[in-house]
Design an enzyme around this catalytic site. Sequence first.
Site, PDB file in Angstrom:
ATOM      1  N   ARG A  19       6.293  12.201  -4.986  1.00 49.91           N
ATOM      2  CA  ARG A  19       5.737  10.937  -5.481  1.00 49.91           C
ATOM      3  C   ARG A  19       6.305  10.546  -6.828  1.00 49.91           C
ATOM      4  O   ARG A  19       5.942   9.498  -7.368  1.00 49.91           O
ATOM      5  CB  ARG A  19       4.238  11.112  -5.641  1.00 49.91           C
ATOM      6  CG  ARG A  19       3.407  10.511  -4.534  1.00 49.91           C
ATOM      7  CD  ARG A  19       1.995  10.980  -4.786  1.00 49.91           C
ATOM      8  NE  ARG A  19       1.002  10.076  -4.339  1.00 49.91           N
ATOM      9  CZ  ARG A  19       0.308  10.252  -3.213  1.00 49.91           C
ATOM     10  NH1 ARG A  19       0.583  11.236  -2.399  1.00 49.91           N
ATOM     11  NH2 ARG A  19      -0.638   9.415  -2.912  1.00 49.91           N
ATOM     12  N   LYS A  44       0.764   6.709   6.686  1.00 48.99           N
ATOM     13  CA  LYS A  44       1.508   7.979   6.706  1.00 48.99           C
ATOM     14  C   LYS A  44       0.718   9.054   7.461  1.00 48.99           C
ATOM     15  O   LYS A  44       1.245   9.738   8.326  1.00 48.99           O
ATOM     16  CB  LYS A  44       1.787   8.468   5.270  1.00 48.99           C
ATOM     17  CG  LYS A  44       2.424   7.444   4.367  1.00 48.99           C
ATOM     18  CD  LYS A  44       2.598   7.938   2.937  1.00 48.99           C
ATOM     19  CE  LYS A  44       1.321   8.257   2.192  1.00 48.99           C
ATOM     20  NZ  LYS A  44       0.502   7.084   1.805  1.00 48.99           N
ATOM     21  N   ARG A  61     -13.781   9.043   1.665  1.00 54.87           N
ATOM     22  CA  ARG A  61     -13.194   9.715   0.505  1.00 54.87           C
ATOM     23  C   ARG A  61     -13.685   9.062  -0.779  1.00 54.87           C
ATOM     24  O   ARG A  61     -13.884   7.853  -0.822  1.00 54.87           O
ATOM     25  CB  ARG A  61     -11.663   9.608   0.576  1.00 54.87           C
ATOM     26  CG  ARG A  61     -11.014  10.770   1.259  1.00 54.87           C
ATOM     27  CD  ARG A  61      -9.571  10.520   1.584  1.00 54.87           C
ATOM     28  NE  ARG A  61      -8.748  10.097   0.463  1.00 54.87           N
ATOM     29  CZ  ARG A  61      -7.434   9.894   0.554  1.00 54.87           C
ATOM     30  NH1 ARG A  61      -6.807  10.080   1.708  1.00 54.87           N
ATOM     31  NH2 ARG A  61      -6.742   9.501  -0.498  1.00 54.87           N
ATOM     32  N   ARG A 103      -4.484   3.555  -7.810  1.00 52.49           N
ATOM     33  CA  ARG A 103      -3.559   4.281  -6.908  1.00 52.49           C
ATOM     34  C   ARG A 103      -2.323   3.413  -6.645  1.00 52.49           C
ATOM     35  O   ARG A 103      -1.194   3.916  -6.586  1.00 52.49           O
ATOM     36  CB  ARG A 103      -4.266   4.633  -5.593  1.00 52.49           C
ATOM     37  CG  ARG A 103      -5.303   5.734  -5.778  1.00 52.49           C
ATOM     38  CD  ARG A 103      -6.312   5.774  -4.653  1.00 52.49           C
ATOM     39  NE  ARG A 103      -5.763   6.210  -3.375  1.00 52.49           N
ATOM     40  CZ  ARG A 103      -6.431   6.121  -2.224  1.00 52.49           C
ATOM     41  NH1 ARG A 103      -7.655   5.627  -2.193  1.00 52.49           N
ATOM     42  NH2 ARG A 103      -5.871   6.531  -1.106  1.00 52.49           N
ATOM     43  N   ARG A 160     -11.812   3.100   6.029  1.00 52.82           N
ATOM     44  CA  ARG A 160     -11.451   4.427   6.566  1.00 52.82           C
ATOM     45  C   ARG A 160     -12.610   5.419   6.451  1.00 52.82           C
ATOM     46  O   ARG A 160     -13.259   5.523   5.412  1.00 52.82           O
ATOM     47  CB  ARG A 160     -10.242   4.986   5.801  1.00 52.82           C
ATOM     48  CG  ARG A 160      -9.937   6.431   6.176  1.00 52.82           C
ATOM     49  CD  ARG A 160      -8.610   6.903   5.704  1.00 52.82           C
ATOM     50  NE  ARG A 160      -8.454   6.825   4.266  1.00 52.82           N
ATOM     51  CZ  ARG A 160      -7.325   7.092   3.636  1.00 52.82           C
ATOM     52  NH1 ARG A 160      -6.244   7.433   4.319  1.00 52.82           N
ATOM     53  NH2 ARG A 160      -7.248   6.993   2.327  1.00 52.82           N
TER      54      ARG A 160
HETATM   55  P1  AP5 Z   1      -3.799   6.390   6.745  1.00 49.99           P
HETATM   56  O1  AP5 Z   1      -2.769   6.730   7.763  1.00 49.99           O
HETATM   57  O2  AP5 Z   1      -4.941   7.336   6.583  1.00 49.99           O
HETATM   58  O3  AP5 Z   1      -3.109   6.057   5.344  1.00 49.99           O
HETATM   59  P2  AP5 Z   1      -2.163   6.937   4.414  1.00 49.99           P
HETATM   60  O4  AP5 Z   1      -0.848   6.258   4.267  1.00 49.99           O
HETATM   61  O5  AP5 Z   1      -2.126   8.360   4.872  1.00 49.99           O
HETATM   62  O6  AP5 Z   1      -2.942   6.737   3.045  1.00 49.99           O
HETATM   63  P3  AP5 Z   1      -3.682   7.720   2.038  1.00 49.99           P
HETATM   64  O7  AP5 Z   1      -4.741   6.892   1.382  1.00 49.99           O
HETATM   65  O8  AP5 Z   1      -4.144   8.988   2.679  1.00 49.99           O
HETATM   66  O9  AP5 Z   1      -2.515   7.995   1.069  1.00 49.99           O
HETATM   67  P4  AP5 Z   1      -2.556   8.248  -0.417  1.00 49.99           P
HETATM   68  O10 AP5 Z   1      -1.116   8.404  -0.640  1.00 49.99           O
HETATM   69  O11 AP5 Z   1      -3.223   7.304  -1.322  1.00 49.99           O
HETATM   70  O12 AP5 Z   1      -3.534   9.499  -0.539  1.00 49.99           O
HETATM   71  P5  AP5 Z   1      -3.240  11.050  -0.655  1.00 49.99           P
HETATM   72  O13 AP5 Z   1      -4.272  11.746   0.109  1.00 49.99           O
HETATM   73  O14 AP5 Z   1      -1.797  11.351  -0.337  1.00 49.99           O
HETATM   74  O15 AP5 Z   1      -4.383   4.924   7.106  1.00 49.99           O
HETATM   75  C1  AP5 Z   1      -5.419   4.338   6.334  1.00 49.99           C
HETATM   76  C2  AP5 Z   1      -6.422   3.633   7.280  1.00 49.99           C
HETATM   77  O16 AP5 Z   1      -5.750   2.575   7.943  1.00 49.99           O
HETATM   78  C3  AP5 Z   1      -6.981   4.550   8.367  1.00 49.99           C
HETATM   79  O17 AP5 Z   1      -8.356   4.275   8.529  1.00 49.99           O
HETATM   80  C4  AP5 Z   1      -6.202   4.173   9.636  1.00 49.99           C
HETATM   81  O18 AP5 Z   1      -7.005   4.285  10.801  1.00 49.99           O
HETATM   82  C5  AP5 Z   1      -5.823   2.741   9.355  1.00 49.99           C
HETATM   83  N1  AP5 Z   1      -4.478   2.411   9.897  1.00 49.99           N
HETATM   84  C6  AP5 Z   1      -3.365   3.198   9.827  1.00 49.99           C
HETATM   85  N2  AP5 Z   1      -2.318   2.561  10.384  1.00 49.99           N
HETATM   86  C7  AP5 Z   1      -2.775   1.344  10.788  1.00 49.99           C
HETATM   87  C8  AP5 Z   1      -2.144   0.217  11.420  1.00 49.99           C
HETATM   88  N3  AP5 Z   1      -0.846   0.221  11.741  1.00 49.99           N
HETATM   89  N4  AP5 Z   1      -2.914  -0.883  11.675  1.00 49.99           N
HETATM   90  C9  AP5 Z   1      -4.243  -0.904  11.330  1.00 49.99           C
HETATM   91  N5  AP5 Z   1      -4.880   0.137  10.749  1.00 49.99           N
HETATM   92  C10 AP5 Z   1      -4.152   1.247  10.460  1.00 49.99           C
HETATM   93  O19 AP5 Z   1      -3.413  11.293  -2.216  1.00 49.99           O
HETATM   94  C11 AP5 Z   1      -4.676  11.245  -2.845  1.00 49.99           C
HETATM   95  C12 AP5 Z   1      -4.544  11.633  -4.313  1.00 49.99           C
HETATM   96  O20 AP5 Z   1      -4.048  12.998  -4.429  1.00 49.99           O
HETATM   97  C13 AP5 Z   1      -3.560  10.815  -5.155  1.00 49.99           C
HETATM   98  O21 AP5 Z   1      -4.145   9.615  -5.639  1.00 49.99           O
HETATM   99  C14 AP5 Z   1      -3.210  11.800  -6.264  1.00 49.99           C
HETATM  100  O22 AP5 Z   1      -4.217  11.874  -7.235  1.00 49.99           O
HETATM  101  C15 AP5 Z   1      -3.154  13.133  -5.540  1.00 49.99           C
HETATM  102  N6  AP5 Z   1      -1.803  13.460  -5.019  1.00 49.99           N
HETATM  103  C16 AP5 Z   1      -1.450  13.605  -3.705  1.00 49.99           C
HETATM  104  N7  AP5 Z   1      -0.145  13.907  -3.592  1.00 49.99           N
HETATM  105  C17 AP5 Z   1       0.343  13.947  -4.858  1.00 49.99           C
HETATM  106  C18 AP5 Z   1       1.641  14.178  -5.403  1.00 49.99           C
HETATM  107  N8  AP5 Z   1       2.708  14.451  -4.610  1.00 49.99           N
HETATM  108  N9  AP5 Z   1       1.787  14.138  -6.745  1.00 49.99           N
HETATM  109  C19 AP5 Z   1       0.726  13.887  -7.564  1.00 49.99           C
HETATM  110  N10 AP5 Z   1      -0.517  13.627  -7.116  1.00 49.99           N
HETATM  111  C20 AP5 Z   1      -0.715  13.671  -5.783  1.00 49.99           C
END
Ligand code: AP5
Length: 246
Positions: free
Chosen positions: A121, A46, A193, A204, A160
């Site tokens: 979410r 994402k 992270r 997660r 990552r």
């Molecule tokens: P990347 O694009 O960074 O992945 P992402 O989908 O953005 O994953 P996140 O880990 O950031 O999402 P998340 O939902 O767990 O975390 P968030 O910060 O939202 O890609 C990952 C890696 O893969 C990168 O190194 C990239 O280079 C590589 N890659 C990407 N595409 C690729 C491909 N096609 N092929 C190969 N490699 C690839 O949330 C963190 C925490 O915040 C949550 O756990 C929760 O505690 C809290 N939180 C956030 N939002 C909410 C909410 N709405 N409600 C409640 N709690 C929340």
Amino acid sequence: MASGGAAVDLEDVQTVDLTSELLRRLKCASKPDKRLVFIGPPGSGKGTQSPVIKDEFCLCHLATGDMLRAAVAAKTPLGVKAKESMDKGKLVSDDLVVGIINEAMSKPRCQKGFILDGFPRTVTQAEKLDEMLNKQGVQIDKVLNFAIDDSILEERITGRWIHPSSGRSYHTKFAPPKVPGFDDVTGEPLIQRKDDNAEVLMSRLEAFHRQTKPVIDYYANKGILANIHAEKPRQEVTSEVQKAVS
Ligand code: AP5
């Protein structure tokens, strides 16, 4: 006084920067408004795809995870409340995230629309979002489901590395920096992270399957869901995403 101050600031801006900003705004004026949601498990891509679509359609990119991490780093009251859940890979409370999204969406940079990355979410968050948008007489145009098998995600998450101040993201295998451990643009060190390890990933993923999967059904029932093959290589995913939002 305010306009005088702004004029002085502009005088200090390089002509080349002013021109490119003007050209960007002219290009953006002809783009249709778009309100998008990117939904998918951790590591599904994402955050990787959002900047491409954001630039192409002149949208703002609102990532609740990034906003919460900034609040944790700044030790704001919101950050203090969110930290414990985030460290354990659990979701923070609906009220906290709904509040930050509501405020962020009203910023001028979101004038042409937004990409919500990591929000909503839970079904409660999705319902609150609908309420907020209904008040403005608008609605979500498209929800992209970054569908991917869980087995692919550990390698993506544990490899990552990020540049904290810009949010630029790298991967040791799939998107390595030019110099290992350092940001390509600033040369500053990259960090991992705190929740990007195999153990926290499990909780997660558990949160995703139990609390976020129903949100995908919520949008499928509204007929605005597009499924993306998120396991494909990055460029192929970009093409699918571009097609889905165009
Ligand atoms: P990347 O694009 O960074 O992945 P992402 O989908 O953005 O994953 P996140 O880990 O950031 O999402 P998340 O939902 O767990 O975390 P968030 O910060 O939202 O890609 C990952 C890696 O893969 C990168 O190194 C990239 O280079 C590589 N890659 C990407 N595409 C690729 C491909 N096609 N092929 C190969 N490699 C690839 O949330 C963190 C925490 O915040 C949550 O756990 C929760 O505690 C809290 N939180 C956030 N939002 C909410 C909410 N709405 N409600 C409640 N709690 C929340």
